[in-house]
Design a protein around this motif. Structure first.
Motif, short mmCIF file in Angstrom:
data_model
loop_
_atom_site.label_atom_id
_atom_site.label_comp_id
_atom_site.label_asym_id
_atom_site.label_seq_id
_atom_site.Cartn_x
_atom_site.Cartn_y
_atom_site.Cartn_z
N ASP A 1 0.83 -1.21 0.00
CA ASP A 1 0.00 0.00 0.00
C ASP A 1 0.87 1.26 0.00
O ASP A 1 0.55 2.26 -0.66
CB ASP A 1 -0.93 0.01 1.21
CG ASP A 1 -2.23 -0.75 0.97
OD1 ASP A 1 -2.58 -0.96 -0.21
OD2 ASP A 1 -2.89 -1.12 1.96
N ALA A 2 1.95 1.23 0.77
CA ALA A 2 2.85 2.38 0.83
C ALA A 2 3.56 2.61 -0.51
O ALA A 2 3.74 3.75 -0.94
CB ALA A 2 3.87 2.19 1.95
N MET A 3 3.94 1.52 -1.17
CA MET A 3 4.53 1.64 -2.50
C MET A 3 3.53 2.25 -3.48
O MET A 3 3.88 3.09 -4.32
CB MET A 3 4.99 0.27 -3.00
CG MET A 3 6.20 -0.28 -2.25
SD MET A 3 7.75 0.53 -2.72
CE MET A 3 8.08 -0.29 -4.29
N GLY A 4 2.26 1.84 -3.35
CA GLY A 4 1.22 2.44 -4.19
C GLY A 4 1.04 3.91 -3.90
O GLY A 4 0.78 4.71 -4.81
N ASP A 5 1.15 4.29 -2.63
CA ASP A 5 1.08 5.69 -2.20
C ASP A 5 2.11 6.52 -2.97
O ASP A 5 1.80 7.57 -3.55
CB ASP A 5 1.34 5.73 -0.69
CG ASP A 5 1.12 7.08 -0.04
OD1 ASP A 5 1.26 8.11 -0.73
OD2 ASP A 5 0.86 7.12 1.16
N VAL A 6 3.35 6.03 -2.99
CA VAL A 6 4.42 6.74 -3.68
C VAL A 6 4.18 6.74 -5.19
O VAL A 6 4.33 7.78 -5.86
CB VAL A 6 5.79 6.12 -3.36
CG1 VAL A 6 6.91 6.89 -4.07
CG2 VAL A 6 6.05 6.12 -1.85
N PHE A 7 3.78 5.59 -5.72
CA PHE A 7 3.63 5.48 -7.17
C PHE A 7 2.55 6.39 -7.72
O PHE A 7 2.74 7.03 -8.76
CB PHE A 7 3.32 4.03 -7.55
CG PHE A 7 3.15 3.84 -9.04
CD1 PHE A 7 4.25 3.82 -9.88
CD2 PHE A 7 1.88 3.71 -9.60
CE1 PHE A 7 4.09 3.66 -11.26
CE2 PHE A 7 1.71 3.55 -10.96
CZ PHE A 7 2.82 3.52 -11.80
N ARG A 8 1.41 6.48 -7.02
CA ARG A 8 0.35 7.34 -7.53
C ARG A 8 0.75 8.82 -7.48
O ARG A 8 0.33 9.62 -8.32
CB ARG A 8 -0.95 7.12 -6.75
CG ARG A 8 -1.60 5.77 -6.96
CD ARG A 8 -1.76 5.39 -8.42
NE ARG A 8 -2.59 6.30 -9.18
CZ ARG A 8 -3.88 6.14 -9.40
NH1 ARG A 8 -4.50 5.10 -8.91
NH2 ARG A 8 -4.55 7.01 -10.12
N GLY A 9 1.58 9.18 -6.51
CA GLY A 9 2.13 10.53 -6.50
C GLY A 9 3.14 10.74 -7.61
O GLY A 9 3.19 11.80 -8.25
#
Length: 517
Positions: A118-126
């Motif tokens: 989820d945290a990796m997704g947080d960074v990726f969407r940004g």
């Protein structure tokens, strides 16, 4: 199993806590990370343990003023920097974020609690918004009309506003700041960011990488604090625009105070996103989609599917959703087998559990109860497991409140028209979805539903950066949305020029070149 890099990261943080000094997050002003002179601090805790991992200063008045003054001074030269040079810095910034994506994700998991994926997704969407910002020249292009009268042309273009500010929430400590400052600075503005006092470290890392990418001193600044810092941002004369993501009470206050001071304000607020399930949908894929959208990120996202409206015979699928929810493991976000991490604070956990109990008291059937979860080795964590409530009506507290936890509220109706009416009657309008194999049903839904973001067989319909985040109704204040074309319009102003350059004769004696000369 924990990855080696994750183990090393966690070990470093445990080691820092083993000594008596707890690190304090610095300000970032004029290109320098500087310790605050603050005398008041806010503890940042690991939600899985409630141990203090760092502290946030309440930036002093002089530090707040210095950050805005630095941004205002930097604007004078940064706004004159050619757009292609600003784009190149954003292109380099993209590569640096990709390089350090795991480090940023680990800091998010430590301070916010979400799982590493989820945290990796947080960074990726940004990161996707930074990629969009790398093409800012195209997005800022204006319009031209030649010869509107003899010798007169008209054209328009967009100019940066000046100093912009961002006030960030806890639930996406990388993505939301990256919604804010990359678009603003790529367009020629400068920026002052206040990260959430609950998980500030991701923003510190992002600032460090922006500096490495070549962003000049003063273009990006970071200050910290709570209410006093927010009030300062709303009042500071040099700040021209404010971006905010968070709860309704804070967002409505910031919008009123900021616009009252003549600033532009865009504020994404609360949500109560509905999914409508038609009996002709694919049962297996619907069940998996509902569980992931409701319980992923522990339900702490404004685009979580928190309400499902079963139409007709699809109400029989509730049992399948419960069985799917039982498969979700609750625990530390650093555990690769975990799908549901902790809530951000003990207060958030208590509020979630209290709403579950009140919902039951008001007649809801609790089909799976996530209260009282204990995770071995993390007994002090803020854990709530997946919870499914079958509520009797739309006045039940589980329906009316944005719970911001892993709780799925279920309703049953007879027709699609009833499902649409229920969704449209809810005050929020962030997002919604329909699951069906019927084209006519999907078309009817998308045209009659009153939400800004609609998914058709898509559980979380967050728009890609080419569009904009188009929440509506009580989910937004302000008339321009985040990122995409609307995001660029928010941080720029249009200028139209009408130009008269009538020519005749030899242009006042100038010699025009001819063939052979």
């Amino acid at each position: 199993m924990l990855s080696l890099s994750t183990v090393r990261f966690a070990s470093r943080l445990r080691a820092s806590r083993a000594f008596s000094t707890i690190p304090v997050v610095p300000n970032f002003i004029s290109g320098k990370f500087t310790p605050s002179a603050a005398t008041e601090f806010i503890d940042v805790t690991n939600p899985a343990t409630n141990e203090v991992v760092t502290r946030v200063p309440k930036s002093t008045q002089s530090e707040l003023e210095a950050a805005v003054a630095s941004a205002a001074e930097a604007f004078e030269t940064w706004s004159e920097t050619p757009v292609q040079m600003r784009q190149r810095i954003m292109l380099d910034y993209v590569q640096l974020i990709k390089r350090d994506q795991m480090k940023i994700a680990e800091s998010i998991t430590l301070e916010q609690g979400k799982t590493i994926p989820d945290a990796m997704g947080d960074v990726f969407r940004g990161l996707e918004i930074v990629e969009m910002s790398s093409a800012i020249g195209h997005l800022m292009m204006g319009e031209t009309q030649g010869n509107i009268s003899k010798g007169i042309d008209a054209y328009s273009y967009r100019e940066p506003l000046g100093v912009t500010a961002g006030i960030c929430p806890f639930n996406f400590p990388a993505m939301i700041p990256l919604w804010m400052f990359p678009v603003a600075v790529a367009a020629g503005n400068t920026s002052v960011i206040k990260p959430s006092e609950k998980d500030p470290s991701a923003m510190i890392m992002l600032a460090e990488l922006a500096q490495e990418a070549g962003l000049p001193d003063g273009v990006l600044n970071i200050v910290h604090g709570a209410h006093e810092t927010v009030d300062f941002i709303c009042d500071a004369p040099d700040i021209k625009a404010i971006s905010f993501v968070g709860g309704n009470a804070a967002g409505e206050y910031i919008h009123a105070r900021g616009t009252g001071n003549g600033k532009r304000v865009q504020a994404n607020l609360g949500a109560k996103n509905h999914a409508t399930i038609m009996p002709d949908a694919d049962r297996s894929s619907v069940v998996k989609a509902l569980a992931g959208a409701a319980f992923g990120a522990a339900g702490q996202r404004c685009m979580a599917l928190s309400v499902v409206v079963f139409v007709g015979e699809s109400k029989e699928w509730i049992e399948d959703v419960v069985e799917e929810a039982k498969k979700y493991k609750v625990g530390s976000g650093f555990d690769e087998d975990v799908q549901v991490g902790p809530l951000i604070t003990p207060e958030a956990k208590k509020r979630c559990e209290d709403i579950i109990q009140q919902s039951i008291d008001e007649g809801a059937e609790c089909l799976i109860d996530g209260r009282g979860v204990k995770v071995e080795g993390f007994e002090n964590g803020n854990f709530v497991g997946p919870t499914v409530l079958n509520v009797p009506n739309t006045t039940n507290v589980a329906y009316t409140e944005e719970i911001f936890g892993p709780v799925l509220t279920c309703l049953s109706v007879d027709t699609l028209e009833e499902a649409i009416a229920i969704t449209n009657s809810n005050p929020y309008g962030n997002g919604c979805s329909i699951f069906t194999t019927s084209g006519p049903a999907a078309r009817m839904y998308q045209h009659k539903i009153d939400c800004g973001q609609v998914g058709i067989n898509v559980p979380i319909p967050v728009p890609l950066p080419f569009f904009s985040f188009t929440g509506s109704r009580a989910s937004i204040r302000g008339d321009l949305h985040f990122y995409g074309k609307e995001g660029v319009k928010f941080v720029t102003k249009a200028k139209t020029v009408t130009s008269n350059w009538t020519y005749k004769g030899n242009l006042g004696g100038a010699v025009m070149p001819t063939m052979g000369k």
